[in-house]
Design a protein around this motif. Sequence first.
Motif, PDB file in Angstrom:
ATOM      1  N   GLY A 122      29.509 -14.798   1.130  1.00 45.16           N
ATOM      2  CA  GLY A 122      30.719 -14.177   0.350  1.00 45.16           C
ATOM      3  C   GLY A 122      30.776 -12.632   0.700  1.00 45.16           C
ATOM      4  N   PRO A 123      31.504 -11.915   0.044  1.00 46.77           N
ATOM      5  CA  PRO A 123      31.660 -10.516   0.071  1.00 46.77           C
ATOM      6  C   PRO A 123      30.390  -9.626  -0.519  1.00 46.77           C
ATOM      7  CG  PRO A 123      33.638 -11.365  -0.970  1.00 46.77           C
ATOM      8  CD  PRO A 123      32.516 -12.713  -0.837  1.00 46.77           C
ATOM      9  N   SER A 124      29.946 -10.599  -1.532  1.00 44.36           N
ATOM     10  CA  SER A 124      28.311  -9.794  -2.016  1.00 44.36           C
ATOM     11  C   SER A 124      27.219  -9.609  -0.977  1.00 44.36           C
ATOM     12  CB  SER A 124      27.902 -10.439  -3.398  1.00 44.36           C
ATOM     13  OG  SER A 124      27.455 -11.611  -3.039  1.00 44.36           O
ATOM     14  N   LEU A 125      27.596 -10.246   0.298  1.00 42.06           N
ATOM     15  CA  LEU A 125      26.396 -10.300   1.186  1.00 42.06           C
ATOM     16  C   LEU A 125      26.402  -8.757   1.753  1.00 42.06           C
ATOM     17  CD1 LEU A 125      26.540 -13.622   3.075  1.00 42.06           C
ATOM     18  CD2 LEU A 125      25.020 -13.025   1.385  1.00 42.06           C
ATOM     19  N   VAL A 126      27.573  -8.288   1.980  1.00 48.05           N
ATOM     20  CA  VAL A 126      27.720  -6.641   2.331  1.00 48.05           C
ATOM     21  C   VAL A 126      26.941  -5.745   1.451  1.00 48.05           C
ATOM     22  CG1 VAL A 126      29.340  -4.706   2.511  1.00 48.05           C
ATOM     23  CG2 VAL A 126      29.960  -7.136   3.228  1.00 48.05           C
ATOM     24  N   GLN A 127      26.768  -6.223  -0.139  1.00 47.04           N
ATOM     25  CA  GLN A 127      26.220  -5.211  -0.938  1.00 47.04           C
ATOM     26  C   GLN A 127      24.615  -5.561  -0.614  1.00 47.04           C
ATOM     27  OE1 GLN A 127      28.477  -6.762  -4.225  1.00 47.04           O
ATOM     28  NE2 GLN A 127      28.534  -4.697  -5.045  1.00 47.04           N
ATOM     29  N   GLY A 128      24.246  -6.754  -0.416  1.00 44.85           N
ATOM     30  CA  GLY A 128      23.009  -7.193   0.087  1.00 44.85           C
ATOM     31  C   GLY A 128      22.415  -6.407   1.099  1.00 44.85           C
ATOM     32  N   VAL A 129      23.119  -6.305   2.213  1.00 47.50           N
ATOM     33  CA  VAL A 129      22.952  -5.528   3.492  1.00 47.50           C
ATOM     34  C   VAL A 129      22.544  -4.050   2.944  1.00 47.50           C
ATOM     35  CG1 VAL A 129      23.739  -4.507   5.638  1.00 47.50           C
ATOM     36  CG2 VAL A 129      24.159  -6.878   5.116  1.00 47.50           C
TER      37      VAL A 129
ATOM     38  N   ARG B 278       0.926  -1.050  -0.084  1.00 45.57           N
ATOM     39  CA  ARG B 278       0.135   0.052  -0.014  1.00 45.57           C
ATOM     40  C   ARG B 278       0.768   1.282   0.058  1.00 45.57           C
ATOM     41  NH1 ARG B 278      -2.525  -3.013   3.865  1.00 45.57           N
ATOM     42  NH2 ARG B 278      -1.961  -1.379   5.646  1.00 45.57           N
ATOM     43  N   GLU B 279       1.895   1.050   0.681  1.00 46.43           N
ATOM     44  CA  GLU B 279       2.879   2.326   0.836  1.00 46.43           C
ATOM     45  C   GLU B 279       3.971   2.285  -0.197  1.00 46.43           C
ATOM     46  OE1 GLU B 279       4.338   2.335   4.671  1.00 46.43           O
ATOM     47  OE2 GLU B 279       2.370   2.768   5.460  1.00 46.43           O
ATOM     48  N   GLY B 280       3.911   1.396  -1.329  1.00 43.69           N
ATOM     49  CA  GLY B 280       4.950   1.394  -2.513  1.00 43.69           C
ATOM     50  C   GLY B 280       6.178   0.873  -2.035  1.00 43.69           C
ATOM     51  N   ARG B 281       6.471  -0.071  -1.043  1.00 43.10           N
ATOM     52  CA  ARG B 281       7.570  -0.539  -0.636  1.00 43.10           C
ATOM     53  C   ARG B 281       7.980  -1.744  -0.788  1.00 43.10           C
ATOM     54  NH1 ARG B 281       9.503   2.527   4.636  1.00 43.10           N
ATOM     55  NH2 ARG B 281      11.262   2.294   3.752  1.00 43.10           N
ATOM     56  N   VAL B 282       7.620  -2.248  -1.985  1.00 42.98           N
ATOM     57  CA  VAL B 282       7.886  -3.517  -2.270  1.00 42.98           C
ATOM     58  C   VAL B 282       9.030  -3.700  -3.304  1.00 42.98           C
ATOM     59  CG1 VAL B 282       7.132  -5.639  -3.387  1.00 42.98           C
ATOM     60  CG2 VAL B 282       5.551  -4.534  -1.950  1.00 42.98           C
ATOM     61  N   TYR B 283      10.087  -4.314  -2.964  1.00 36.67           N
ATOM     62  CA  TYR B 283      11.087  -4.262  -4.155  1.00 36.67           C
ATOM     63  C   TYR B 283      11.631  -5.384  -4.374  1.00 36.67           C
ATOM     64  CZ  TYR B 283      11.447   0.245  -1.859  1.00 36.67           C
ATOM     65  OH  TYR B 283      11.066   1.585  -1.548  1.00 36.67           O
ATOM     66  N   ALA B 284      12.366  -5.724  -5.546  1.00 37.16           N
ATOM     67  CA  ALA B 284      13.224  -6.944  -5.967  1.00 37.16           C
ATOM     68  C   ALA B 284      14.649  -6.452  -6.134  1.00 37.16           C
ATOM     69  CB  ALA B 284      12.597  -7.260  -7.475  1.00 37.16           C
ATOM     70  N   ALA B 285      15.316  -7.925  -5.805  1.00 33.44           N
ATOM     71  CA  ALA B 285      16.946  -7.724  -5.980  1.00 33.44           C
ATOM     72  C   ALA B 285      17.302  -8.977  -6.386  1.00 33.44           C
ATOM     73  CB  ALA B 285      17.438  -7.420  -4.653  1.00 33.44           C
ATOM     74  N   ASP B 286      18.403  -9.237  -6.898  1.00 32.98           N
ATOM     75  CA  ASP B 286      19.042 -10.354  -7.362  1.00 32.98           C
ATOM     76  C   ASP B 286      19.444 -11.072  -6.183  1.00 32.98           C
ATOM     77  OD1 ASP B 286      20.960 -12.366  -8.270  1.00 32.98           O
ATOM     78  OD2 ASP B 286      21.696 -11.013  -9.803  1.00 32.98           O
ATOM     79  N   GLY B 287      18.592 -12.073  -5.785  1.00 33.06           N
ATOM     80  CA  GLY B 287      18.816 -12.947  -4.745  1.00 33.06           C
ATOM     81  C   GLY B 287      20.027 -13.831  -4.851  1.00 33.06           C
ATOM     82  N   ASN B 288      20.269 -14.397  -5.894  1.00 31.39           N
ATOM     83  CA  ASN B 288      21.070 -15.248  -6.134  1.00 31.39           C
ATOM     84  C   ASN B 288      22.507 -14.588  -5.894  1.00 31.39           C
ATOM     85  OD1 ASN B 288      22.056 -17.954  -6.699  1.00 31.39           O
ATOM     86  ND2 ASN B 288      22.876 -17.162  -8.740  1.00 31.39           N
ATOM     87  N   ARG B 289      22.801 -13.344  -6.268  1.00 34.34           N
ATOM     88  CA  ARG B 289      24.050 -12.574  -6.145  1.00 34.34           C
ATOM     89  C   ARG B 289      24.235 -12.004  -4.970  1.00 34.34           C
ATOM     90  NH1 ARG B 289      26.434  -7.762 -10.237  1.00 34.34           N
ATOM     91  NH2 ARG B 289      28.316  -7.659  -9.246  1.00 34.34           N
ATOM     92  N   TYR B 290      23.207 -11.354  -4.229  1.00 36.04           N
ATOM     93  CA  TYR B 290      23.418 -10.541  -3.297  1.00 36.04           C
ATOM     94  C   TYR B 290      22.718 -11.087  -1.804  1.00 36.04           C
ATOM     95  CZ  TYR B 290      24.410  -7.136  -6.469  1.00 36.04           C
ATOM     96  OH  TYR B 290      24.708  -6.255  -7.603  1.00 36.04           O
TER      97      TYR B 290
END
Length: 114
Positions: A94-101, A77-89
């Motif tokens: 590994g180090p890419s988890l920091v980018q996920g955070v 309702r507040e427009g706060r649904v997002y998608a991300a590259d789940g496999n990568r981040y």
Amino acid sequence: LDPPFDGGHWIPEMIAAAGCVPCATSAGIKSQRITWEDVYAADPDVVVVACCGFDLARNVRDARRAADALRPLRACREGRVYAADGNRYFACPGPSLVQGVAIVARVVHGDGDG
């Protein structure tokens, strides 16, 4: 998103590192299948669709397909649904988890664009 799963393993720690409170699983527990009723009961402020093994395009497509199920949520309702590259981040340790955070922090605390 059919069925929905919560974020397990290190995802709750990533959410906490982004300055947020996870809605479901405790750190170190495997992702678990949950029901849409569980999702509605949690009614999260933000939803990040970042399914394990799926890239950004697939998670965007799945989020769009689940639009009717997501619609009752405050996040939708507040427009706060997002998608991300789940496999990568989010899926592989590994180090890419920091980018996920950083992704979680930006959509929660920042402008969320981009």
